[in-house]
Design a protein around this motif. Structure first.
Motif, short mmCIF file in Angstrom:
data_model
loop_
_atom_site.label_atom_id
_atom_site.label_comp_id
_atom_site.label_asym_id
_atom_site.label_seq_id
_atom_site.Cartn_x
_atom_site.Cartn_y
_atom_site.Cartn_z
N UNK A 152 0.41 -1.33 -0.10
CA UNK A 152 -0.04 -0.11 -0.02
C UNK A 152 0.93 1.41 0.05
N UNK A 153 1.76 1.50 0.19
CA UNK A 153 2.54 1.85 0.85
C UNK A 153 4.05 2.78 -0.19
N UNK A 154 3.75 2.19 -1.43
CA UNK A 154 4.71 2.27 -2.86
C UNK A 154 4.31 3.77 -2.75
N UNK A 155 5.69 4.05 -3.70
CA UNK A 155 5.53 6.14 -3.82
C UNK A 155 4.41 6.06 -4.77
N UNK A 156 4.31 5.13 -6.29
CA UNK A 156 2.76 5.37 -6.72
C UNK A 156 1.78 5.82 -6.28
N UNK A 157 1.50 4.93 -5.09
CA UNK A 157 0.44 4.71 -4.66
C UNK A 157 0.30 5.94 -3.36
N UNK A 158 0.93 6.37 -2.76
CA UNK A 158 1.07 7.41 -1.88
C UNK A 158 0.99 8.88 -2.94
N UNK A 159 1.63 8.94 -3.76
CA UNK A 159 1.70 9.66 -4.61
C UNK A 159 -0.15 10.92 -5.72
N UNK A 160 -1.13 9.45 -5.75
CA UNK A 160 -2.09 9.72 -6.08
C UNK A 160 -3.19 9.17 -4.67
N UNK A 216 -2.35 11.26 -2.48
CA UNK A 216 -1.78 13.01 -1.79
C UNK A 216 -2.74 13.64 -2.78
N UNK A 217 -2.62 13.45 -4.23
CA UNK A 217 -3.11 13.58 -5.10
C UNK A 217 -4.67 13.88 -4.70
N UNK A 219 -9.67 17.00 -2.17
CA UNK A 219 -11.05 17.34 -1.88
C UNK A 219 -10.87 18.27 -0.58
N UNK A 220 -9.69 18.93 -0.30
CA UNK A 220 -10.04 19.54 1.03
C UNK A 220 -9.85 20.56 -0.10
N UNK A 221 -9.63 21.03 -0.85
CA UNK A 221 -9.65 22.23 -1.94
C UNK A 221 -11.20 22.49 -2.72
N UNK A 222 -11.74 21.28 -2.67
CA UNK A 222 -13.29 21.12 -3.31
C UNK A 222 -14.06 21.60 -1.90
N UNK A 223 -13.54 21.40 -0.09
CA UNK A 223 -13.68 20.99 0.59
C UNK A 223 -14.11 22.88 0.61
N UNK A 224 -13.15 23.20 0.48
CA UNK A 224 -13.68 24.35 0.94
C UNK A 224 -13.99 25.82 -0.17
#
Length: 418
Positions: A238-246, A248-249, A254-259
């Motif tokens: 689960x904590x592969x760099x590719x997974x963490x990157x997506x 994070x995006x 979601x945070x931007x949409x919420x604001x």
């Protein structure tokens, strides 16, 4: 914060359950529910104060520092004289986080026996009786032990908010219900523990706790997130760099949409005591008797959420008869729609005619529907289900949610319209 009248030593059994209020049936339901009015509360429960506010510390994955940030902010408020208590915090053996508990009152947890094991759960009633101004509650998406009053911790949080207590809580983006299919597609991991998007909408503030993927992987390697025997497995899956990157995006978006969505809605409510009108948009979500159509409901909800438009889910039975197998298949779809605050209608008749009739009745501007696993010879000769709907509707777009089981060479285009 204003002083609040104390609650009695024991809570009344007549008080409404949170879901009676947060999921109450209304004449014109919308995908987003942020506020509960006093009129919506059934007697004999009368609140002498306003509903508590919710702040969510959102992260891309475990280990980014959500609990640490929540406790750190709680300490700052406690130093300012705010009455802050701990409802439940999961330390996972992290010493730095444990040190931040110093000085807090920790409300005792409940002990629950299950299959010979004693589990610890937050004592929601004790929190409400204690009545702190602010309570810190970790892991919002947590599933409570069997036998608890509420199945999920977010339901405990709803009840605490209704008692007038402010809540800080933490959660990772992969637990958001409407992103469940997207997270599975991107990471290959199906997250079983989810919470409905309405809880994120309910929040007065969503704070993104950000940590670059490589920094998080370094923390895992140093043993700051998982025990030594689990480190390598976590890094390779689960904590592969590719997974963490997506992830994070997704969290940033979601945070931007919420604001972006919450500010104008809040301003409108303060001036007009209501919710802003939609721009004549309506999303009609059509599901078949298939478990995989949960992805159709999630995608439809996200469209409605972005459009700030009302939506409803419909399914069409060919007759009034329903087998036990059909009922078992449709039940999870009903529950999912309800968790997202979407009306769910079950109609009988010819599916094409019923969908056209419902689209006209609701003045739908977008129909979201699932893709067939494969085309039949009838569809090839006389047109697909979607073709028949489009031929009789003007000014309506149709979004086809892809079926992961369909063969690549037999796939329709996704967005159709006139």
């Amino acid at each position: 914060m204003s002083e609040k009248e104390p609650l009695p030593d024991k809570l009344s059994n007549d008080r409404p359950k949170p879901r009676q209020i947060f999921l109450s049936d209304v004449e014109e339901p919308t995908p987003k529910t942020r506020e509960v009015t006093e009129a919506a509360m059934p007697p004999p429960y009368i609140k002498p104060w306003k509903m508590g506010s919710l702040k969510i510390f959102l992260g891309a994955a475990a280990g980014v520092g959500k609990t640490y940030a929540m406790l750190e902010e709680g300490q700052e408020l406690r130093a300012q004289g705010i009455d802050v208590a701990i409802g439940y915090v999961e330390l996972h053996g992290r010493k730095d986080t444990e040190r931040l508990l110093e000085g807090f009152e920790i409300i005792p947890v409940r002990k629950v026996s299950y299959r010979g094991t004693t589990l610890e759960e937050m004592d929601t009633e004790a929190v409400i009786i204690r009545q702190p101004q602010l309570v810190l509650i970790d892991e919002l998406a947590h599933t409570n032990a069997p036998g608890s009053e509420h199945e999920k911790r977010y339901e405990d949080i709803e009840e605490i908010l209704l008692s007038g207590i402010d809540v800080y809580s933490t959660v990772n983006i992969q637990h958001l219900e409407s992103l469940n299919d997207r997270v599975f597609e991107l990471t290959g991991t199906r997250v079983r523990e989810t919470f409905p998007d309405r809880i994120l909408d309910l929040a007065n503030e969503v704070r993104m706790i950000d940590l670059p993927p490589e920094d998080l992987r370094d923390r895992i390697k140093q043993g700051k997130v998982y025990r030594p025997e689990k480190i390598q497995q976590a890094l390779e899956h689960f904590f592969k760099t590719a997974n963490l990157t997506v992830l994070r995006e997704l969290a940033l978006r979601e945070t931007a949409d919420s604001v972006e969505s919450s500010a104008p809605r809040k301003e409108y409510r303060e001036k007009n005591e209501g919710t802003p009108p939609t721009a004549n948009a309506f999303v009609l979500i059509c599901v078949a008797l298939k478990e995989k159509d949960a992805r159709v409901i999630r995608q439809g909800w996200r469209f409605a959420h972005r459009l700030n438009a009302p939506a409803e889910v419909i399914t069409v039975w060919y007759s009034d008869y329903r087998s036990a197998a059909q009922e078992a298949t449709i039940a999870p779809l009903r529950r999912l729609a309800r968790s997202l605050n979407l009306p769910f209608q079950e109609l009988s008749g010819d599916p094409v005619e019923i969908i056209i009739e419902q689209a006209r009745a609701t003045r739908a501007t977008l129909i979201v529907i699932g893709e067939s696993s494969r085309k039949t010879w009838r569809e090839r000769l006389f047109g697909t289900f979607t073709d028949k709907i489009l031929s009789k509707l003007d000014g309506v777009d149709i979004y086809i949610v892809g079926d992961p089981d369909r063969q690549p060479g037999d796939r329709d285009f996704r967005m159709q319209g006139r």
